[in-house]
Design an enzyme around this catalytic site. Structure first.
Site, PDB file in Angstrom:
ATOM      1  N   SER A  74     -32.074 -37.706  80.649  1.00 45.48           N
ATOM      2  CA  SER A  74     -30.425 -38.282  79.800  1.00 45.48           C
ATOM      3  C   SER A  74     -30.400 -38.902  78.951  1.00 45.48           C
ATOM      4  O   SER A  74     -31.453 -39.110  77.931  1.00 45.48           O
ATOM      5  CB  SER A  74     -29.639 -38.270  81.039  1.00 45.48           C
ATOM      6  OG  SER A  74     -28.114 -38.393  80.739  1.00 45.48           O
ATOM      7  N   HIS A 129     -25.823 -31.701  84.689  1.00 51.87           N
ATOM      8  CA  HIS A 129     -26.730 -32.603  84.927  1.00 51.87           C
ATOM      9  C   HIS A 129     -26.412 -33.146  85.975  1.00 51.87           C
ATOM     10  O   HIS A 129     -26.119 -33.378  87.054  1.00 51.87           O
ATOM     11  CB  HIS A 129     -25.286 -33.311  83.530  1.00 51.87           C
ATOM     12  CG  HIS A 129     -25.742 -34.487  83.343  1.00 51.87           C
ATOM     13  ND1 HIS A 129     -26.981 -34.105  81.829  1.00 51.87           N
ATOM     14  CD2 HIS A 129     -26.075 -36.019  82.621  1.00 51.87           C
ATOM     15  CE1 HIS A 129     -27.040 -35.306  81.204  1.00 51.87           C
ATOM     16  NE2 HIS A 129     -26.964 -36.515  82.140  1.00 51.87           N
ATOM     17  N   ASP A 148     -24.959 -27.706  82.187  1.00 56.50           N
ATOM     18  CA  ASP A 148     -25.278 -28.519  81.591  1.00 56.50           C
ATOM     19  C   ASP A 148     -23.287 -29.019  81.645  1.00 56.50           C
ATOM     20  O   ASP A 148     -24.100 -28.704  79.418  1.00 56.50           O
ATOM     21  CB  ASP A 148     -26.161 -29.518  81.126  1.00 56.50           C
ATOM     22  CG  ASP A 148     -26.053 -31.023  80.976  1.00 56.50           C
ATOM     23  OD1 ASP A 148     -25.130 -31.823  80.816  1.00 56.50           O
ATOM     24  OD2 ASP A 148     -27.345 -31.802  80.586  1.00 56.50           O
TER      25      ASP A 148
END
Length: 205
Positions: free
Chosen positions: A56, A176, A144
């Site tokens: 991320s 995610h 995601d």
């Protein structure tokens, strides 16, 4: 787990938004990588075989460091380069319509695209990709909704176009932060193990 597998490992911290906006966090990661380049002899690892991994926001910073943020190598002497990169659902292009209008991106950059489009481009790892980019492994869930998988697909397309070794694994229906689930984490580590055997341990590049 990678220390147990025989790798020398380091966990890098960086300033968060509450401490300072961009570019503080990128500077911290680049400083850490530069430190690692300089201290291989002291800790018994090869500074020419360093992989950088992030997920991320961490993947975004890892990509900036690996691809040469602001066209500066992480090692100011030019002697060392990051040898392999693992990008786990990281944003690669902050100039897309979705990214430039996202409140997290605007907070991170302390700017709006309308007032300062240059900083959105400057903070986008994809603009620094060249033929000398390190072999890259990309892992991204197809569901995601925070960082669209198109971010990774666009990055892979550019790496492919330049002939940079790249492997991408799409994890169907995973969102995610999917790697907090053990079986997903295990699967991702298997892919990372194979990737490191190919590009880090055996130095086939």
């Amino acid at each position: 787990s990678y220390a147990k597998k025989g790798y020398c490992t380091a966990s890098v911290s960086y300033r968060l938004l509450e401490d300072a906006p961009y570019p503080a966090c990128v500077e911290d990661v680049k400083d850490a990588v530069s430190w690692l380049f300089r201290h291989g002899n002291a800790y018994g690892y090869d500074p020419d075989r360093i992989a950088i991994i992030g997920g991320s926001a961490g993947a975004h910073l890892a990509m900036l460091a690996a691809f040469g943020w602001k066209n500066h190598n992480a090692d100011s002497s030019g002697q060392h380069h990051i040898h392999a990169l693992v990008d786990i659902y990281g944003p690669s292009d902050l100039t897309t319509k979705y990214a430039r209008n996202h409140h997290l991106v605007k907070s991170f950059l302390a700017a709006t695209y309308e007032k300062n489009p240059a900083v959105f481009r400057e903070a986008s790892p994809i603009i620094y990709v060249t033929r000398s980019a390190p072999p890259t492994l990309i892992l991204h869930g197809t569901s995601d909704h925070l960082v669209p998988i198109s971010q990774s697909e666009k990055l892979k397309e550019k790496l492919d176009s330049l002939g940079v070794p790249v492997e991408m694994y799409r994890l169907p229906l995973w969102p995610h932060a999917m790697d907090i689930i053990q079986r997903v984490n295990d699967y991702m580590q298997l892919k990372m193990d194979d990737f490191f055997e190919k590009y880090l341990r055996e130095d086939k590049r």
